[in-house]
Design a protein around this motif. Structure first.
Motif, PDB file in Angstrom:
ATOM      1  N   LEU A 134      -8.628 -11.549   6.516  1.00  0.00           N
ATOM      2  CA  LEU A 134      -8.748 -10.136   6.135  1.00  0.00           C
ATOM      3  C   LEU A 134      -8.283  -9.908   4.695  1.00  0.00           C
ATOM      4  N   ILE A 135      -7.223 -10.602   4.300  1.00  0.00           N
ATOM      5  CA  ILE A 135      -6.729 -10.470   2.928  1.00  0.00           C
ATOM      6  C   ILE A 135      -7.777 -10.981   1.941  1.00  0.00           C
ATOM      7  N   THR A 136      -8.403 -12.103   2.270  1.00  0.00           N
ATOM      8  CA  THR A 136      -9.348 -12.716   1.330  1.00  0.00           C
ATOM      9  C   THR A 136     -10.735 -12.082   1.358  1.00  0.00           C
ATOM     10  N   ASP A 137     -10.938 -11.085   2.198  1.00  0.00           N
ATOM     11  CA  ASP A 137     -12.213 -10.360   2.184  1.00  0.00           C
ATOM     12  C   ASP A 137     -12.345  -9.472   0.945  1.00  0.00           C
ATOM     13  N   THR A 138     -11.253  -9.285   0.217  1.00  0.00           N
ATOM     14  CA  THR A 138     -11.264  -8.426  -0.970  1.00  0.00           C
ATOM     15  C   THR A 138     -11.310  -9.280  -2.238  1.00  0.00           C
ATOM     16  N   GLU A 139     -12.193  -8.915  -3.146  1.00  0.00           N
ATOM     17  CA  GLU A 139     -12.327  -9.629  -4.413  1.00  0.00           C
ATOM     18  C   GLU A 139     -10.995  -9.615  -5.158  1.00  0.00           C
ATOM     19  N   GLY A 140     -10.653 -10.749  -5.737  1.00  0.00           N
ATOM     20  CA  GLY A 140      -9.405 -10.865  -6.489  1.00  0.00           C
ATOM     21  C   GLY A 140      -8.241 -11.356  -5.653  1.00  0.00           C
ATOM     22  N   SER A 141      -8.481 -11.589  -4.375  1.00  0.00           N
ATOM     23  CA  SER A 141      -7.390 -11.984  -3.475  1.00  0.00           C
ATOM     24  C   SER A 141      -6.778 -13.342  -3.818  1.00  0.00           C
TER      25      SER A 141
ATOM     26  N   TYR B 289      -6.802  -3.540   5.095  1.00  0.00           N
ATOM     27  CA  TYR B 289      -6.521  -4.797   4.400  1.00  0.00           C
ATOM     28  C   TYR B 289      -7.076  -4.803   2.977  1.00  0.00           C
ATOM     29  N   ARG B 290      -8.158  -4.086   2.728  1.00  0.00           N
ATOM     30  CA  ARG B 290      -8.628  -3.938   1.341  1.00  0.00           C
ATOM     31  C   ARG B 290      -7.563  -3.208   0.524  1.00  0.00           C
ATOM     32  N   ARG B 291      -6.999  -2.134   1.117  1.00  0.00           N
ATOM     33  CA  ARG B 291      -5.929  -1.386   0.422  1.00  0.00           C
ATOM     34  C   ARG B 291      -4.719  -2.284   0.175  1.00  0.00           C
ATOM     35  N   LEU B 292      -4.329  -3.036   1.185  1.00  0.00           N
ATOM     36  CA  LEU B 292      -3.168  -3.929   1.046  1.00  0.00           C
ATOM     37  C   LEU B 292      -3.410  -4.954  -0.052  1.00  0.00           C
ATOM     38  N   THR B 293      -4.546  -5.612  -0.033  1.00  0.00           N
ATOM     39  CA  THR B 293      -4.839  -6.649  -1.030  1.00  0.00           C
ATOM     40  C   THR B 293      -4.849  -6.054  -2.437  1.00  0.00           C
ATOM     41  N   LYS B 294      -5.466  -4.903  -2.602  1.00  0.00           N
ATOM     42  CA  LYS B 294      -5.497  -4.254  -3.923  1.00  0.00           C
ATOM     43  C   LYS B 294      -4.086  -3.863  -4.366  1.00  0.00           C
ATOM     44  N   LEU B 295      -3.266  -3.412  -3.433  1.00  0.00           N
ATOM     45  CA  LEU B 295      -1.884  -3.055  -3.754  1.00  0.00           C
ATOM     46  C   LEU B 295      -1.092  -4.296  -4.188  1.00  0.00           C
ATOM     47  N   LEU B 296      -1.283  -5.406  -3.482  1.00  0.00           N
ATOM     48  CA  LEU B 296      -0.600  -6.658  -3.850  1.00  0.00           C
ATOM     49  C   LEU B 296      -1.035  -7.116  -5.245  1.00  0.00           C
ATOM     50  N   ILE B 297      -2.336  -6.997  -5.531  1.00  0.00           N
ATOM     51  CA  ILE B 297      -2.842  -7.381  -6.852  1.00  0.00           C
ATOM     52  C   ILE B 297      -2.194  -6.494  -7.921  1.00  0.00           C
ATOM     53  N   GLU B 298      -2.177  -5.192  -7.668  1.00  0.00           N
ATOM     54  CA  GLU B 298      -1.609  -4.228  -8.617  1.00  0.00           C
ATOM     55  C   GLU B 298      -0.124  -4.508  -8.874  1.00  0.00           C
ATOM     56  N   LYS B 299       0.612  -4.835  -7.820  1.00  0.00           N
ATOM     57  CA  LYS B 299       2.056  -5.052  -7.948  1.00  0.00           C
ATOM     58  C   LYS B 299       2.401  -6.500  -8.310  1.00  0.00           C
ATOM     59  N   LYS B 300       1.364  -7.344  -8.420  1.00  0.00           N
ATOM     60  CA  LYS B 300       1.552  -8.762  -8.742  1.00  0.00           C
ATOM     61  C   LYS B 300       2.476  -9.453  -7.738  1.00  0.00           C
ATOM     62  N   LEU B 301       2.231  -9.171  -6.458  1.00  0.00           N
ATOM     63  CA  LEU B 301       2.997  -9.789  -5.374  1.00  0.00           C
ATOM     64  C   LEU B 301       2.127 -10.816  -4.668  1.00  0.00           C
ATOM     65  N   THR B 302       2.759 -11.903  -4.229  1.00  0.00           N
ATOM     66  CA  THR B 302       2.027 -12.935  -3.505  1.00  0.00           C
ATOM     67  C   THR B 302       2.375 -12.870  -2.028  1.00  0.00           C
ATOM     68  N   ILE B 303       1.454 -13.371  -1.214  1.00  0.00           N
ATOM     69  CA  ILE B 303       1.611 -13.313   0.237  1.00  0.00           C
ATOM     70  C   ILE B 303       1.119 -14.611   0.850  1.00  0.00           C
ATOM     71  N   THR B 304       1.668 -14.955   1.992  1.00  0.00           N
ATOM     72  CA  THR B 304       1.252 -16.129   2.738  1.00  0.00           C
ATOM     73  C   THR B 304       1.421 -15.841   4.220  1.00  0.00           C
ATOM     74  N   THR B 305       0.760 -16.620   5.044  1.00  0.00           N
ATOM     75  CA  THR B 305       0.900 -16.447   6.489  1.00  0.00           C
ATOM     76  C   THR B 305       1.048 -17.795   7.179  1.00  0.00           C
ATOM     77  N   MET B 306       1.718 -17.757   8.333  1.00  0.00           N
ATOM     78  CA  MET B 306       1.690 -18.865   9.284  1.00  0.00           C
ATOM     79  C   MET B 306       1.278 -18.216  10.595  1.00  0.00           C
ATOM     80  N   GLU B 307       0.044 -18.487  10.991  1.00  0.00           N
ATOM     81  CA  GLU B 307      -0.542 -17.804  12.127  1.00  0.00           C
ATOM     82  C   GLU B 307      -0.834 -18.752  13.279  1.00  0.00           C
TER      83      GLU B 307
END
Length: 177
Positions: free
Chosen positions: A42-49, A14-32
Motif C-alpha cells: 500500500l505504501i509503494t502504490d504511491t509515486e515517490g515511495s 495510504y496515499r496520504r501517509l506516503t505523501k506525508l512521509l515524503i514531505e517530512k523526509k521520514l523513512t518507514i519499514t515493516t515486518m509483516e
C-alpha cells in the motif's frame, strides 16, 4: 455495529501517509506476517515511495521472524501471536533498515494456523509501531471478513490509524519543546 473497511478509502489513506512521509523526509519499514506485505504494498502504490520505504520483511513463519532479528525466546515465551512478538518485529525491522518508523504485525486471519494451533484465534491481530525510539503496541479483534484480502485491508486500516495518531502526537511533542 460491525466496523466497515472500504478498500478505496484505505488506499487513499495510504496515499496520504506516503505523501506525508515524503514531505517530512521520514523513512518507514515493516515486518509483516499476517498481512504478508500488504502494508508495504500500500505504501509503494504511491509515486515517490522509494524515498520513504527502505525495505520490508515478510516473515510468514516463526523461523523467518527469528532470522530477521526477533528473539526466539520472545516467541517461545509469549507465542508468535502476542504484543511482545509484534513489538520485537517492529524493533527488528526498524533496526535492520535504520528507519524512522517500524511496523510489526502478527495475527490470525480467517482460519487457525496449523503450525501454531493453540495460540491461533481467527481475527486476533497484534501490531506495534516504533517511532521516535518508542514502541506502542496494539491488539484488534476483527469480525469475520469475506476474504483473506479483506482481513489484510482491515488490518492495514487499523495500522494506518495508529501510525497517523503517533505521528500527530510526535509532532505536538516536537512543537512543545
Amino acid at each position: 455495529m460491525t466496523k466497515k473497511y472500504d478498500e478505496k478509502e484505505i488506499r487513499a489513506d495510504y496515499r496520504r501517509l506516503t505523501k506525508l512521509l515524503i514531505e517530512k523526509k521520514l523513512t518507514i519499514t515493516t515486518m509483516e506476517s499476517a498481512t504478508s506485505g500488504q502494508i508495504a504494498s500500500l505504501i509503494t502504490d504511491t509515486e515517490g515511495s522509494s524515498a520513504v520505504l527502505k525495505g520490508a520483511f515478510v516473515t510468514y513463519c516463526n523461523e523467518a521472524k527469528i532470522m530477521q532479528g526477533v528473539p526466539a525466546e520472545v516467541i517461545d515465551k509469549y507465542t508468535v501471536y502476542s504484543t511482545q512478538t509484534a513489538e520485537a518485529m517492529a524493533k527488528a525491522c526498524t533496526k535492520a533498515y535504520r528507519a524512522d518508523i517500524g511496523i510489526g504485525v502478527t495475527g490470525t486471519m480467517g482460519n487457525v494456523d496449523p503450525a501454531n494451533p493453540e495460540a491461533s484465534i481467527p481475527g486476533q491481530v497484534y501490531f506495534a509501531v516504533e517511532m521516535d525510539g518508542k514502541v506502542r503496541s496494539y491488539y484488534v479483534e476483527l469480525k469475520p471478513q469475506p476474504t483473506r484480502r479483506a482481513y489484510k485491508l482491515a488490518v492495514a486500516k487499523e495500522i494506518y490509524d495508529a501510525v497517523m495518531e503517533q505521528m500527530e502526537e510526535s509532532q505536538h511533542e516536537t512543537a512543545g519543546e
